[in-house]
Design a protein around this motif. Structure first.
Motif, PDB file in Angstrom:
ATOM      1  N   ARG A 216     -53.549 -13.781  -1.286  1.00 43.07           N
ATOM      2  CA  ARG A 216     -52.999 -14.881  -0.392  1.00 43.07           C
ATOM      3  C   ARG A 216     -52.625 -14.315   1.015  1.00 43.07           C
ATOM      4  NH1 ARG A 216     -47.663 -16.080  -2.756  1.00 43.07           N
ATOM      5  NH2 ARG A 216     -47.916 -13.773  -3.994  1.00 43.07           N
TER       6      ARG A 216
ATOM      7  N   ARG B  22     -51.141 -11.192  -4.247  1.00 45.76           N
ATOM      8  CA  ARG B  22     -50.374 -11.238  -2.774  1.00 45.76           C
ATOM      9  C   ARG B  22     -51.443 -10.890  -1.976  1.00 45.76           C
ATOM     10  NH1 ARG B  22     -47.095  -6.946  -3.063  1.00 45.76           N
ATOM     11  NH2 ARG B  22     -46.100  -7.556  -4.927  1.00 45.76           N
TER      12      ARG B  22
ATOM     13  N   TYR C  81     -49.287 -15.193  -7.999  1.00 45.25           N
ATOM     14  CA  TYR C  81     -48.097 -15.128  -7.893  1.00 45.25           C
ATOM     15  C   TYR C  81     -47.387 -13.907  -8.245  1.00 45.25           C
ATOM     16  CZ  TYR C  81     -49.303 -19.469  -5.861  1.00 45.25           C
ATOM     17  OH  TYR C  81     -49.825 -20.613  -4.962  1.00 45.25           O
TER      18      TYR C  81
END
Lengths: 284, 312
Positions: free
Chosen positions: A163, A160, A154
Motif C-alpha cells: 500500500r 503495508r 491490511y
C-alpha cells in the motif's frame, strides 16, 4: 420470473470467476499504477494446462505455469519502469503483446477446441433452480481468497509495503521499502490468482484459446465497477457483471446478447473513477 | 520549406526507384500494395499514438469500418468506388470524433482500454451484423476501382495516397497544431494553461487517424475484393501498432518503414498459428531495446557526440 431468477443464479456462478480475476487487476493497479492486459491469458493458459493434465498435479502445474507467465510480464514491467520518464502505457502495450503471445502459445500447444469439465452429475435444487455444486465451490474459493487478500493487504507487513509503494513510491523507497520487489511480487501473486480463476472457469463455463481477451476485459470491468483502487470490491463487481452477462445473453435478442456486456463495461469505464483525467492536478 | 516536404520526397524517391523492379513481377506488386495499405494503418497509429499520445488499440476497426462501407455501397448501392472512397474516409473520421470526445477525457490508461473494448465490440457487431455485414462469411465480389484496373496502377494509386498522407502529416506536425499536440503529449496541464483545447485537439487527432485508417480499409477492400470479420480484426490492430512502434511512432516515416520491414519479415513465418508469438515477442523486444523505434534511434547524433567526446 423463475427464468430471470435462473439467469441471475447462473450470472453469480460465472461472475465469481470474473471476481477472482478482478483481484489481481486491482492489486496490480494499486501496486504499479498500470493494467496488465495479459491477465485473461494467464487464466486461459492455466485452464488449458489443467484440462490436459489430470488430477491435483494438473492444478499445481496450471497455477505454476500461470505464475511463471505473470512473472515474465512482471520482469518486463520492472525493466520498463526503471527507464527514466517511463510511461505506464508502454507497460500496457507490452502486456498486450504478451497476451497475444499467450493466445498463440495456447493455440499451438493445445489446439482450437474449447476445454470444459463438468464433473458433477447431481445438481442441487435451490428455490426451484438447478444449481451445479460447482457454484458452491466457486463461491467458497472466491470468499476464501477475498478473506486472504484482505488479510494480506491490511494485516501483514508485505501488504503495508504494497500500500505504501502505491500511495507514494518515493516516500516508500526512503522508508526502506523495496518498492520494485514489492511490485514484482504483486505480479507473481496475480499469476497465482489468475491460475486459480482459470481452473474454476474450466470447470464452470469452459474456455478456449481465444477467451483470454474476453476474460481480461470482463474482469477489468468487474474491477472498475465499484472502484479499482480497492481489490476487495472487485469480487462484487465480478458478480454484478456476471449477472448482466447472463441476463443479456438469456433475455436480449440473439447477437445483441454478446454485445451488451461490453456496452455495459464501456459505460462503466467511461463513468468510473480511474477514468477521470487528471488534467487539473496529477500529470499522468 | 524543404524540411516540410523532405519525408515525402524521400518516400516518393524510394518508391519511384523501386517501381521498375517491383513492376517486373506480379507477386512483388501485390506485396507492395499490401505494404502501402499497412503503411496507411501504421500512419494512423503514428498520428494517434505517436503525435497525440492516444494509445488506440482499435485502428484496424476503423479500417474495417471503411472497408465495409465501401463494400456495401459499391455492391448493394452500385455507387462508384471513387465516391465510396470519399465516404470510407469521411465516415470513420466523423464517427471517431464523438467517440474520441467521449473517451479522450479519460486517463491515458482507461482510454487505451476503452479503445480495446470498442475494437472487440465492433468485431462482435460485424460477426452478428446479419445481411448487412454478411456475418461470419463477410462480403465478397467487391468491384475494382475504375481507371486503376491493372496491378501497376493500383500500386501507384496506393503509394500516392501514402505519399499524400505523409505530406499532410508532416505539415500538420510542423504547424501550430502540431506544436500544440506535442505539448499535450508532453504535459497536458501545460497545454491547457497555454490555452490549447486539449480534449478537442486530441479528438481531432484520433479522428484524422481514423480517416487515414478508413483510406487503408478502402484500398484493402478493393484490392483483395473480399472483406470479412477476420480481415481487419483486433489482431491486425496489434500488428499495425507493432509496425508503428518498431518503425518509430514519433517520426513521420517510421510507420512506413515498420510496415515495409515487418511485412517482408513476416512473409517468412511458416504457420498461421505461431504468428501471434512472433508479433507479441517482437513488440516486447522492441519496447525493451529500442522504445523509439528504428527511425527514433539517433544514429547520427550518437556518433556525433562520440566524436565530440574524443576530440575533447
Amino acid at each position: 420470473m423463475a427464468e430471470v431468477f435462473e439467469y441471475v443464479f447462473r450470472g453469480v456462478l460465472i461472475g465469481v470467476t470474473y471476481g477472482l480475476l478482478a483481484y489481481p487487476i486491482s492489486l496490480l493497479f494499486v501496486a504499479t499504477g498500470t493494467v496488465d492486459l495479459a491477465i485473461g491469458g494467464y487464466a486461459v493458459l492455466a485452464g488449458s494446462v489443467a484440462a490436459s493434465v489430470h488430477g491435483w498435479k494438473g492444478f499445481a502445474a496450471a497455477i505454476l505455469v500461470a505464475t511463471i507467465a505473470s512473472s515474465v510480464v512482471g520482469g518486463i514491467s520492472t525493466i520498463l519502469s526503471r527507464r527514466k520518464g517511463s510511461d505506464p502505457l508502454t507497460i500496457v502495450l507490452a502486456s498486450f503483446g504478451f497476451a497475444v503471445v499467450l493466445e498463440s502459445v495456447v493455440l499451438t500447444a493445445f489446439g482450437k477446441d474449447p476445454f470444459v469439465r463438468q464433473p458433477f452429475s447431481n445438481f442441487w435444487n435451490l428455490l426451484g433452480v438447478r444449481v451445479s455444486p460447482q457454484a458452491g465451490i466457486n463461491v467458497a474459493i472466491g470468499l476464501i481468497i477475498l478473506a486472504g487478500v484482505f488479510f494480506l493487504l491490511y494485516r501483514t507487513p508485505w501488504g503495508r509495503s504494497m500500500r505504501a509503494s502505491s500511495i507514494n513510491p518515493e516516500g516508500a523507497t526512503l522508508a526502506g521499502i523495496p518498492v520494485r520487489i514489492t511490485r514484482f511480487s504483486a505480479f507473481v501473486l496475480a499469476g497465482v490468482f489468475a491460475g486459480i480463476a482459470g481452473i474454476l472457469i474450466l470447470y464452470t463455463s469452459g474456455l478456449s484459446f481465444a477467451s483470454g481477451l474476453h476474460l481480461t476485459l470482463t474482469s477489468l470491468g468487474a474491477a472498475i465497477l465499484f472502484g479499482l483502487g480497492n481489490p476487495l470490491r472487485g469480487f462484487f463487481g465480478g458478480i454484478a457483471i456476471g449477472i448482466v452477462e447472463a441476463l443479456s445473453v438469456g433475455l436480449a435478442p440473439q447477437g445483441l446478447g454478446t454485445l451488451l456486456p461490453y456496452v455495459f463495461i464501456f459505460i462503466v469505464l467511461c463513468t468510473g473513477k480511474i477514468s477521470r483525467a487528471h488534467i487539473e492536478g496529477g500529470r499522468a | 520549406m524543404i524540411r516540410r516536404i523532405a519525408p515525402v520526397l524521400v518516400l516518393v524517391g524510394v518508391i519511384a526507384t523501386l517501381t521498375p523492379v517491383i513492376a517486373s513481377s506480379a507477386s512483388m506488386l501485390d506485396t507492395s500494395v499490401v505494404i502501402a495499405i499497412y503503411s496507411l494503418l501504421a500512419l494512423s497509429v503514428g498520428i494517434t499514438y505517436g503525435a497525440a499520445g492516444i494509445l488506440s488499440v482499435a485502428q484496424a476497426s476503423f479500417a474495417a469500418l471503411g472497408a465495409y462501407i465501401t463494400a456495401v455501397l459499391s455492391i448493394r448501392a452500385g455507387l462508384s468506388p471513387w465516391f465510396c472512397g470519399a465516404i470510407a474516409i469521411a465516415l470513420p473520421a466523423a464517427f471517431a470524433y464523438p467517440f474520441a470526445r467521449l473517451v479522450t477525457r479519460l486517463s491515458p490508461l482507461a482510454l487505451a482500454i476503452a479503445t480495446l473494448m470498442f475494437g472487440y465490440a465492433f468485431d462482435i457487431a460485424l460477426r452478428e451484423g446479419g445481411d448487412l455485414t454478411g456475418g461470419y462469411i463477410g462480403i465478397s465480389g467487391i468491384p475494382g476501382i475504375p481507371l486503376v484496373g491493372t496491378s501497376i496502377r493500383f500500386h501507384v494509386l496506393a503509394w500516392s495516397i501514402v505519399a499524400l498522407t505523409v505530406l499532410g502529416y508532416k505539415n500538420l506536425l510542423d504547424s501550430h497544431y502540431g506544436a500544440a499536440l506535442r505539448t499535450i503529449r508532453h504535459d497536458a496541464l501545460r497545454a491547457a494553461a497555454d490555452g490549447v483545447s486539449v480534449d478537442h485537439l486530441r479528438s481531432v487527432a484520433l479522428s484524422l487517424g481514423a480517416g487515414v485508417a478508413g483510406a487503408g480499409g478502402w484500398l484493402y477492400a478493393h484490392h483483395i475484393t473480399y472483406i470479412g470479420p477476420d480481415s481487419l480484426n483486433p489482431t491486425m490492430s496489434l500488428s499495425v501498432l507493432l509496425m508503428a512502434v518498431i518503425g518509430g511512432s514519433r517520426s513521420v516515416l517510421g510507420p512506413v518503414v515498420g510496415a515495409a520491414g515487418l511485412t517482408l519479415i513476416f512473409k517468412l513465418i511458416p504457420s498461421q498459428e505461431t504468428v501471434g508469438m512472433f508479433y507479441g515477442t517482437a513488440l516486447i523486444l522492441c519496447l525493451l531495446i529500442a522504445p523509439n523505434g528504428i527511425m527514433g534511434i539517433r544514429w547520427f547524433a550518437q556518433r556525433a557526440s562520440a566524436t565530440a567526446r574524443k576530440s575533447r
